[in-house]
Design an enzyme around this catalytic site. Structure first.
Site, PDB file in Angstrom:
ATOM      1  N   ASP A   1       0.825  -1.206   0.000  1.00 26.22           N
ATOM      2  CA  ASP A   1       0.000   0.000   0.000  1.00 26.22           C
ATOM      3  C   ASP A   1       0.860   1.257   0.000  1.00 26.22           C
ATOM      4  OD1 ASP A   1      -3.046  -1.119   1.019  1.00 26.22           O
ATOM      5  OD2 ASP A   1      -1.309  -2.376   1.426  1.00 26.22           O
TER       6      ASP A   1
ATOM      7  N   ASP B   1      -1.576  -2.669  -4.089  1.00 25.82           N
ATOM      8  CA  ASP B   1      -1.883  -1.239  -3.979  1.00 25.82           C
ATOM      9  C   ASP B   1      -0.623  -0.412  -4.198  1.00 25.82           C
ATOM     10  OD1 ASP B   1      -4.486  -1.926  -3.578  1.00 25.82           O
ATOM     11  OD2 ASP B   1      -4.641  -1.143  -1.538  1.00 25.82           O
TER      12      ASP B   1
ATOM     13  N   TYR C   1      -2.160   4.165  -6.363  1.00 28.42           N
ATOM     14  CA  TYR C   1      -3.426   4.810  -5.992  1.00 28.42           C
ATOM     15  C   TYR C   1      -3.896   5.827  -7.026  1.00 28.42           C
ATOM     16  CZ  TYR C   1      -3.179   2.500  -1.488  1.00 28.42           C
ATOM     17  OH  TYR C   1      -3.131   1.548  -0.505  1.00 28.42           O
TER      18      TYR C   1
ATOM     19  N   ASN D   1      -6.617  -4.119  -4.491  1.00 22.08           N
ATOM     20  CA  ASN D   1      -7.911  -3.607  -4.941  1.00 22.08           C
ATOM     21  C   ASN D   1      -7.788  -2.271  -5.659  1.00 22.08           C
ATOM     22  OD1 ASN D   1      -7.285  -2.855  -2.083  1.00 22.08           O
ATOM     23  ND2 ASN D   1      -9.031  -1.484  -2.362  1.00 22.08           N
TER      24      ASN D   1
ATOM     25  N   HIS E   1      -2.913  -9.788  -1.282  1.00 21.85           N
ATOM     26  CA  HIS E   1      -3.208  -8.448  -0.762  1.00 21.85           C
ATOM     27  C   HIS E   1      -4.097  -8.436   0.494  1.00 21.85           C
ATOM     28  CE1 HIS E   1      -3.408  -4.133  -0.800  1.00 21.85           C
ATOM     29  NE2 HIS E   1      -4.718  -4.125  -0.976  1.00 21.85           N
TER      30      HIS E   1
ATOM     31  N   HIS F   1     -11.633  -3.413   6.793  1.00 19.44           N
ATOM     32  CA  HIS F   1     -11.509  -4.664   6.030  1.00 19.44           C
ATOM     33  C   HIS F   1     -11.576  -5.909   6.911  1.00 19.44           C
ATOM     34  CE1 HIS F   1     -10.519  -2.009   2.775  1.00 19.44           C
ATOM     35  NE2 HIS F   1      -9.386  -1.623   3.327  1.00 19.44           N
TER      36      HIS F   1
ATOM     37  N   HIS G   1      -3.252  -4.170   2.398  1.00 15.87           N
ATOM     38  CA  HIS G   1      -4.670  -3.793   2.417  1.00 15.87           C
ATOM     39  C   HIS G   1      -5.072  -2.981   3.643  1.00 15.87           C
ATOM     40  CE1 HIS G   1      -8.534  -3.848   0.614  1.00 15.87           C
ATOM     41  NE2 HIS G   1      -9.097  -4.760   1.392  1.00 15.87           N
TER      42      HIS G   1
END
Length: 538
Positions: free
Chosen positions: A200, A227, A230, A283, A365, A375, A402
């Protein structure tokens, strides 16, 4: 005997007692000391848990090459030490109402390489492509990439430094000379010195701190657990927000600003041009566009050893790094027992020889064992589908992202403490602009409604109340769960150092600490004589 001699002897004895065989440092806890009592580090409210993206005016993200000179250069691994991929982009992207994709056939994909900086006596060629991000709505800007090149080098020697240039020598448009080091040959006593694990990341000022700290630890390999940049926190006109759904709830489709991918590639080039980087989708890489296409940027920009590892997808693949076999799984593609991914996983696990690659590490992830409210139990369907298989083959460690915080589990299987279960580590704290995860699901008032937990993209509902243990009959624990050993909300990265067939040192570094100061550290110890490494048939 003089005083100096006594002191020297005492110092040597002390040194031997602190560092044992295979550089195992005495005093650092091991998983054999566990399971550990759960620890939650209180939130440091002085630390900024809210990041700001680098603007397009930052020199580190601007295009500095001319014409068709290569940029965004990166190295990634194939399945074994004797092969790597070199990737780069030539030509600039276009964004607007009227775009004309570049023709990949107009620029060759060539890498010259060798063990000496000059002359570069070997040559390899590859393939190139252009991808588009198109939206079927008036007013949205479309995007077409520069020409993306992927070239595979083969016949490389293990643990060896190679120099290379990439580009098209006929234009001429060749890069400067860069270098990379191959992985050690697979074997029970052969490992990379350090592997960086980060998730991320994004492209914020906190990201730059994470990357600086990571490079300070001199990794031989970098794993990004989803990720990446972004780009989907932006509209196509370049307007961004920390929360897309909060700020842009009325857009007809979830937009993206694809130049953020180019900014990320430019910023990371000083790192990725010499340290291999392996990526798995998250995602934020979904990026839906015309004709319901998804993950186009992710699948186009990175090279994956999918074909080499018997996979037909960029979403899941495997590779060796010395005596470690890494399995990269997809949390955003079908994973049930009838799916291609599951069948591939069965075959890949069955081929692993633990005498050659004793360590088995899996990465994807969305985490299965996160105790944060964000999450919470979102990937429960993936867990119920795949956990038994990974356990039966004795997977040692699982890395996830995540959740924008850090968490390390005790050894766990099916929510139960198990000395043969893997250690789950969440490192979704790379520094992106979304808010840091702070609230825990076990705190009063924080347990989410089960109906809200399934992943929006994958769907399905598998998260039911616990049926046994201290949380029986409940959807959340009322205290930090026993399987959660350590959790903390802070930006950072991890370093994974395998020492031998049974011991690996895991160190999590927080951005606010000094460069050599660990936030969390433990030896993860394998017990192959106790724990099975292949399915038991009775």
């Amino acid at each position: 005997m003089g005083l100096v001699s006594v002191l020297l002897i005492s110092f040597c004895v002390l040194s031997i007692s602190l560092v044992g065989t295979d550089n195992i440092v005495v005093g650092i806890p091991t998983t054999l000391d566990g399971p550990f009592k759960p620890v939650t580090v209180p939130l440091d409210k002085t630390f900024r848990g809210h990041a700001v993206d680098l603007p397009d005016t930052d020199p580190r993200v601007q295009r500095v090459v001319q014409g068709f000179e290569p940029e965004q250069i990166s190295v990634s691994l194939s399945t074994t030490h004797d092969s790597v991929w070199i990737s780069w982009i030539t030509g600039d992207f276009q964004i607007g109402d009227s775009i004309k994709p570049l023709n990949p056939k107009t620029v060759a994909s060539v890498v010259r390489y060798g063990r000496l900086r000059f002359p570069l006596i070997h040559k390899a060629t590859g393939y190139s492509l252009v991808y588009n991000q198109l939206y079927p709505f008036v007013g949205l800007q479309n995007y077409t990439s520069g020409i993306i090149h992927h070239v595979r080098l083969t016949g490389l020697k293990p643990n060896t430094l190679y120099h290379y240039q990439c580009g098209d020598p006929s234009i001429p448009a060749m890069s400067s000379t860069y270098y990379f080091k191959t992985m050690p040959a697979s074997g029970p006593n052969s490992y990379p010195s350090r592997i960086a694990i980060v998730g991320d990341l994004g492209l914020t000022y906190n990201t730059t701190s994470t990357v600086d700290h990571m490079i300070g630890n001199n990794p031989d390999l970098i794993l990004v657990v989803g990720d990446v940049c972004y780009a989907n926190l932006y509209l196509t006109n370049g307007t961004g927000a920390d929360c897309y759904s909060c700020s842009f709830s009325r857009t007809p489709i979830h937009e993206t600003y694809q130049p953020r991918w180019d900014y990320w590639g430019r910023y990371m080039q000083p790192v990725t041009s010499k340290i291999p980087i392996m990526v798995v989708e998250g995602n934020h890489e979904i990026e839906k566009q015309v004709e319901n296409q998804t993950f186009v940027a992710y699948s186009s920009r990175f090279a994956f050893p999918s074909k080499e590892s018997g996979s037909s997808s960029a979403f899941y693949y495997s590779f060796n790094a010395g005596g470690i076999h890494f399995i990269m799984l997809g949390g955003y593609i079908a994973y049930n027992k009838s799916a291609h991914q599951y069948k591939w996983l069965e075959k890949d696990l069955a081929k692993v020889d633990r005498k050659v690659t004793p360590w088995l590490v899996a990465t994807w992830h969305p985490p299965w064992y996160s105790t944060y409210k964000a999450h919470y139990r979102e990937a429960e369907c993936m867990r119920t589908a795949m956990e038994d298989l990974l356990y039966q083959y004795g997977v040692d460690i699982i890395f996830n992202g995540h959740v924008h915080a850090y968490e390390r589990s005790n050894r766990v299987y099916n929510y139960t403490l198990d000395p043969c279960g893997p250690v789950h580590i969440t490192v979704g704290d790379g520094g992106n602009r979304e808010k840091m995860a702070i609230a825990h699901a076990d705190e009063p008032g924080n347990c989410p409604d089960p109906s809200t937990t399934p992943d929006e993209y994958m769907g399905g509902f598998c998260a039911f109340n616990f049926t046994s243990g201290p949380a029986a009959g409940k959807f959340c624990w009322d205290r930090q769960p026993d399987y959660s050993a350590y959790r903390e909300s802070s930006f950072g990265h991890g370093i994974f150092e395998v020492k031998n067939e049974t011991h690996a040192l895991w160190t999590w570094h927080r951005n606010q600490d000094m460069y050599n100061s660990p936030g969390d550290q433990i030896y993860i110890v394998r017990q192959p004589e106790r724990c099975p490494t292949e399915p038991q048939h009775f």
